[in-house]
Write a protein that holds these residues in place. Sequence first.
Motif, mmCIF file in Angstrom:
data_model
loop_
_atom_site.group_PDB
_atom_site.id
_atom_site.type_symbol
_atom_site.label_atom_id
_atom_site.label_comp_id
_atom_site.label_asym_id
_atom_site.label_seq_id
_atom_site.Cartn_x
_atom_site.Cartn_y
_atom_site.Cartn_z
ATOM 1 N N VAL A 8 0.850 -1.176 0.000
ATOM 2 C CA VAL A 8 0.000 0.000 0.000
ATOM 3 C C VAL A 8 0.892 1.233 0.000
ATOM 4 C CG1 VAL A 8 -1.779 1.243 1.259
ATOM 5 C CG2 VAL A 8 -1.764 -1.249 1.271
ATOM 6 N N ALA A 9 0.652 2.106 -0.963
ATOM 7 C CA ALA A 9 1.557 3.239 -1.137
ATOM 8 C C ALA A 9 1.705 4.058 0.127
ATOM 9 C CB ALA A 9 1.046 4.131 -2.276
ATOM 10 N N ALA A 10 0.606 4.207 0.845
ATOM 11 C CA ALA A 10 0.669 5.036 2.049
ATOM 12 C C ALA A 10 1.497 4.389 3.148
ATOM 13 C CB ALA A 10 -0.745 5.304 2.570
ATOM 14 N N GLY A 11 1.736 3.109 3.031
ATOM 15 C CA GLY A 11 2.465 2.407 4.078
ATOM 16 C C GLY A 11 3.965 2.425 3.913
ATOM 17 N N LEU A 12 4.460 2.925 2.794
ATOM 18 C CA LEU A 12 5.895 2.959 2.564
ATOM 19 C C LEU A 12 6.443 4.308 2.972
ATOM 20 C CD1 LEU A 12 6.199 1.220 -0.904
ATOM 21 C CD2 LEU A 12 6.361 0.249 1.365
ATOM 22 N N VAL A 13 7.454 4.295 3.799
ATOM 23 C CA VAL A 13 8.054 5.537 4.276
ATOM 24 C C VAL A 13 9.496 5.571 3.815
ATOM 25 C CG1 VAL A 13 8.648 6.907 6.289
ATOM 26 C CG2 VAL A 13 6.557 5.540 6.294
ATOM 27 N N PHE A 14 9.849 6.536 2.992
ATOM 28 C CA PHE A 14 11.211 6.684 2.515
ATOM 29 C C PHE A 14 11.906 7.775 3.312
ATOM 30 C CE2 PHE A 14 9.133 4.617 -0.917
ATOM 31 C CZ PHE A 14 10.099 3.810 -1.476
ATOM 32 N N ALA A 15 13.169 7.531 3.657
ATOM 33 C CA ALA A 15 13.921 8.497 4.443
ATOM 34 C C ALA A 15 14.737 9.386 3.525
ATOM 35 C CB ALA A 15 14.851 7.758 5.406
ATOM 36 N N PHE A 16 14.762 10.663 3.799
ATOM 37 C CA PHE A 16 15.534 11.607 3.023
ATOM 38 C C PHE A 16 16.569 12.276 3.910
ATOM 39 C CE2 PHE A 16 11.671 11.129 0.650
ATOM 40 C CZ PHE A 16 12.035 11.261 -0.667
ATOM 41 N N ALA A 24 16.799 3.960 0.997
ATOM 42 C CA ALA A 24 15.956 2.772 0.982
ATOM 43 C C ALA A 24 14.719 2.978 1.848
ATOM 44 C CB ALA A 24 16.760 1.579 1.483
ATOM 45 N N PRO A 25 13.647 2.229 1.577
ATOM 46 C CA PRO A 25 12.417 2.385 2.353
ATOM 47 C C PRO A 25 12.552 1.843 3.764
ATOM 48 C CG PRO A 25 12.236 0.536 0.868
ATOM 49 C CD PRO A 25 13.523 1.215 0.520
ATOM 50 N N ASN A 111 14.278 4.909 -8.467
ATOM 51 C CA ASN A 111 14.951 3.646 -8.189
ATOM 52 C C ASN A 111 14.015 2.510 -7.795
ATOM 53 O OD1 ASN A 111 17.614 4.821 -8.442
ATOM 54 N ND2 ASN A 111 17.311 5.725 -6.409
ATOM 55 N N LEU A 112 14.470 1.301 -8.076
ATOM 56 C CA LEU A 112 13.903 0.078 -7.531
ATOM 57 C C LEU A 112 14.776 -0.351 -6.364
ATOM 58 C CD1 LEU A 112 12.199 -2.631 -7.675
ATOM 59 C CD2 LEU A 112 14.030 -3.478 -9.170
ATOM 60 N N TYR A 113 14.143 -0.791 -5.272
ATOM 61 C CA TYR A 113 14.866 -1.295 -4.110
ATOM 62 C C TYR A 113 14.457 -2.750 -3.894
ATOM 63 C CZ TYR A 113 15.369 3.720 -3.317
ATOM 64 O OH TYR A 113 15.640 5.054 -3.465
ATOM 65 N N MET A 114 15.442 -3.641 -3.788
ATOM 66 C CA MET A 114 15.185 -5.061 -3.534
ATOM 67 C C MET A 114 15.941 -5.478 -2.283
ATOM 68 S SD MET A 114 13.259 -6.254 -6.125
ATOM 69 C CE MET A 114 13.392 -7.970 -5.678
ATOM 70 N N ARG A 115 15.295 -6.284 -1.450
ATOM 71 C CA ARG A 115 15.914 -6.748 -0.204
ATOM 72 C C ARG A 115 15.669 -8.244 -0.040
ATOM 73 N NH1 ARG A 115 14.299 -6.645 5.670
ATOM 74 N NH2 ARG A 115 16.127 -6.090 6.920
ATOM 75 N N PHE A 116 16.733 -8.988 0.290
ATOM 76 C CA PHE A 116 16.679 -10.428 0.468
ATOM 77 C C PHE A 116 17.232 -10.775 1.851
ATOM 78 C CE2 PHE A 116 17.269 -9.354 -3.944
ATOM 79 C CZ PHE A 116 16.443 -10.212 -4.659
ATOM 80 N N THR A 117 16.514 -11.589 2.612
ATOM 81 C CA THR A 117 16.989 -11.998 3.941
ATOM 82 C C THR A 117 16.809 -13.505 4.096
ATOM 83 O OG1 THR A 117 14.815 -11.523 4.916
ATOM 84 C CG2 THR A 117 16.468 -9.780 5.047
ATOM 85 N N PHE A 232 19.653 -4.177 -2.779
ATOM 86 C CA PHE A 232 20.051 -3.560 -4.039
ATOM 87 C C PHE A 232 19.284 -2.263 -4.245
ATOM 88 C CE2 PHE A 232 20.796 -8.062 -4.707
ATOM 89 C CZ PHE A 232 21.936 -8.123 -5.499
ATOM 90 N N THR A 233 19.958 -1.265 -4.773
ATOM 91 C CA THR A 233 19.307 -0.064 -5.291
ATOM 92 C C THR A 233 19.638 -0.010 -6.772
ATOM 93 O OG1 THR A 233 19.615 1.104 -3.193
ATOM 94 C CG2 THR A 233 19.101 2.443 -5.126
#
Length: 287
Positions: A8-16, A24-25, A111-117, A232-233
Amino acid sequence: MNIRFTAVAAGLVFAFGAGSAAAAPDWAKVPTKKITVFYPGVSPIEWITKGTEHGGAKGLKKGENCTGCHEEEVADMGKKMASGQKIEPAPIPGKAPSIAVGVQAARDDANLYMRFTWKKPAASTGGAKMDANNQVKLAFMLEGGKVELAGQAGCWATCHTDARTMPGAADTKTKYVTGGSVASGKFYDLLQWRSKDKAVDGYVADKRVMEGGKGLVEAKGELKGDTWTVTFTRKLAGGEGDVTLEPGKVYNFGFAIHDDHASGRFHHVSLGYTLGIDAKADITAAK
């Protein structure tokens, strides 16, 4: 059936930061898709499609995809191949059959951000360190819809019987796409993080090229306790050999982990999935 999710777009918070581009989010607010990667043994695209040993060849001809048939059994498949019970003539003692991975994706305007754990598997008990420099590598590939079977078999369209590290193959031939070319758009975009060496931004067309891409901004990873985290960014736009990512579109996606200093085909791989940019897919990178 594949499990699909969207953020949900409103749920993503990006830091500046002051005067900086978007970072990254907040990954705690980004949904996670659980994907199990497995040890594939000697299962190149030719083995999958010839039909004499792999019953799914008939389904592929009808348009079915590997994930639809096998997603729930990949861990069991990995056990058969890692143990040498099936299609692995050179099993490595103690090789992890499979690895459960959490995959997350998000995007901003650039950018696209991908995270793998994932939890670090136990080390194998036999075999040499094939890649002495890198304890772990993680790569993912994107494809824009022009490679035959990419939408059904994921990255398997790049895996052939005559590629290096396959039994009896020459050491000079890399992964490739049959009839592939960057000019025609028939290629996979390839990004790879390495635990020690420099990250890779390349592609797989008529051959694998491990440099030249313009999309990768950053690839980083760390082992904290028993958990690996790799992020990844990547620019939405790129250059030659990069798949341009556009909002509203879906791309074929797959990834692999080379664990415990593995190299070549001795990796763990995912089945084929889809990545959507603000679009419904197996994994959706929402703004």
